[in-house]
Design a protein around this motif. Structure first.
Motif, short mmCIF file in Angstrom:
data_model
loop_
_atom_site.label_atom_id
_atom_site.label_comp_id
_atom_site.label_asym_id
_atom_site.label_seq_id
_atom_site.Cartn_x
_atom_site.Cartn_y
_atom_site.Cartn_z
N GLU A 1 0.77 -1.25 -0.07
CA GLU A 1 0.02 -0.14 0.07
C GLU A 1 0.88 1.48 -0.13
N ALA A 2 1.98 1.30 0.68
CA ALA A 2 2.85 2.38 0.95
C ALA A 2 3.42 2.93 -0.24
N VAL A 3 3.80 1.70 -1.08
CA VAL A 3 4.63 1.66 -2.60
C VAL A 3 3.77 2.46 -3.41
N GLU A 4 2.21 2.06 -3.22
CA GLU A 4 1.19 2.82 -4.17
C GLU A 4 1.06 4.25 -3.97
N ILE A 5 1.29 4.38 -2.65
CA ILE A 5 0.88 6.02 -2.04
C ILE A 5 2.23 6.91 -2.40
N GLU A 6 3.14 6.23 -2.20
CA GLU A 6 4.53 7.25 -2.12
C GLU A 6 5.01 7.72 -3.55
N ASN B 1 12.59 0.38 13.98
CA ASN B 1 11.50 0.93 13.74
C ASN B 1 11.61 2.02 12.74
N PHE B 2 10.64 2.01 11.88
CA PHE B 2 10.86 2.96 10.66
C PHE B 2 9.99 4.14 10.78
N VAL C 1 9.44 2.84 2.74
CA VAL C 1 9.71 2.98 1.32
C VAL C 1 10.53 4.31 1.01
N ARG C 2 10.34 5.07 1.93
CA ARG C 2 11.34 6.24 2.01
C ARG C 2 12.81 6.00 2.02
N ALA C 3 13.11 5.12 3.11
CA ALA C 3 14.33 4.47 3.19
C ALA C 3 15.04 3.85 1.64
#
Ligand SMILES: NC(=O)C1=CN([C@@H]2O[C@H](COP(=O)(O)OP(=O)(O)OC[C@H]3O[C@@H](n4cnc5c(N)ncnc54)[C@H](OP(=O)(O)O)[C@@H]3O)[C@@H](O)[C@H]2O)C=CC1
Ligand SMILES: O=C(O)C1=N[C@H](C(=O)O)C[C@H](O)C1
Length: 266
Positions: free
Chosen positions: A19-24, A123-124, A243-245
């Protein structure tokens, strides 16, 4: 655009990562992997995470063929080590959030970071990474007779304890105090009926329901108590950080980095 491969795609964090890859912005899913024995092999990714495409999951044994620019692993230590070997063999950077690593598993991760760039963080979230700095300030500025305790609470399915984050908080405090963490950590009072010493870090753990992740560091003395608490409300918080990392790591040289490097908090 950073093409990302996600291991453990059917797991709680795997689904949040998709989901995060989709959003970022600037991130794209190269492939989602499950174990070759998984009932979720070759199922549509949409079935795992509705916002995503209907492409199928791959076996993690096929990861070498997926053209991912960065691989992300939030699985279990034994799975992470297999996935790490794939990343090394193919010289692909890796973001690792798996916790509960034994000393020898951590040593293998450090060796791998001599060959590929790795972000490893227990922890991210932005908040916990700031908390790691705040507990060091508290540990150095408060009087020496403070009692230090760490409490963590997670969902009923979490199997490692104390959490990776709780240990990271304890290690940050020990470093600020100039202590050896292994010598000062106290995990169990049931068989050791001695009074609290100011040279120890006590840990306590709760597992219940669907708690995403809560951590409190206590600094207490007679007459006052400071509590520094972080509460995560959604796994998307950790997944977005990962995903940011991954985007940050894409063109970095080999080395072991953490989320504080990514966030510029050092
Ligand atoms: N650093 C951070 O910010 C965070 C870290 N975590 C950590 O992430 C990890 C995963 O947590 P969570 O998603 O809740 O766990 P889940 O149990 O929901 O998912 C674990 C995933 O790992 C897979 N897996 C397990 N063993 C292997 C193996 N030997 N080989 C390949 N794949 C394997 C599972 O596949 P299968 O279903 O086939 O068993 C599943 O997809 C934990 O270590 C947790 O502590 C969690 C949240 C945040
Ligand atoms: O397993 C979890 O859920 C979490 N694990 C990490 C940890 O062990 O600290 C991070 C987060 O608290 C959620």
């Amino acid at each position: 655009m950073t093409k990302i491969g996600v291991f453990g795609a059917n797991g709680r964090m795997g689904q949040a990562l998709i989901e995060a890859v989709e959003i970022e912005q600037g991130a794209q899913l190269a492939a989602a992997f499950v174990r070759s024995s998984s009932p979720f092999l070759e199922t549509p990714i949409k079935a795992l995470q509705p916002v995503h495409s209907s492409e199928l999951t791959f076996s993690d044994e096929e990861a070498k063929e997926c053209h991912a620019e960065v691989l992300i692993d939030f699985t279990l230590p034994q799975g992470m080590l297999v996935h790490l070997k794939t990343a090394i063999d193919n010289k692909v950077p890796m973001v690792i959030g798996t916790t509960g690593l034994a000393d020898d598993e951590m040593a293998q991760l450090r060796e791998a970071a001599k060959v590929i760039p790795i972000v490893f963080a227990r922890n991210f979230s932005v908040g916990v990474n700031l908390l790691l700095n705040l507990v060091q300030t508290a540990a150095t500025k408060l009087a020496d007779e403070m009692d230090i305790e760490i409490f963590e609470a997670h969902h009923r399915n979490k199997i490692d304890a104390p959490s990776g984050t709780a240990l990271a908080i304890g290690e940050a405090i020990a470093e600020a105090k100039g202590w050896d963490h292994d010598e000062v950590a106290r995990y169990d009072r049931s068989s050791d009926h001695t009074a609290k010493s100011q040279d120890e870090i006590g840990y306590s753990v709760l597992r219940a329901g669907d708690i995403v992740g809560e951590h409190t560091a206590y600094f207490a003395t007679m007459g006052e108590r400071l509590e520094l608490t972080h509460k995560a409300a959604s796994r998307l918080t950790f997944a977005s950080g990962a995903v940011r990392a991954a985007q940050w790591l894409k063109n970095k040289p080999a080395g072991l980095y953490d989320m504080q490097d990514v966030l510029g908090l050092k």
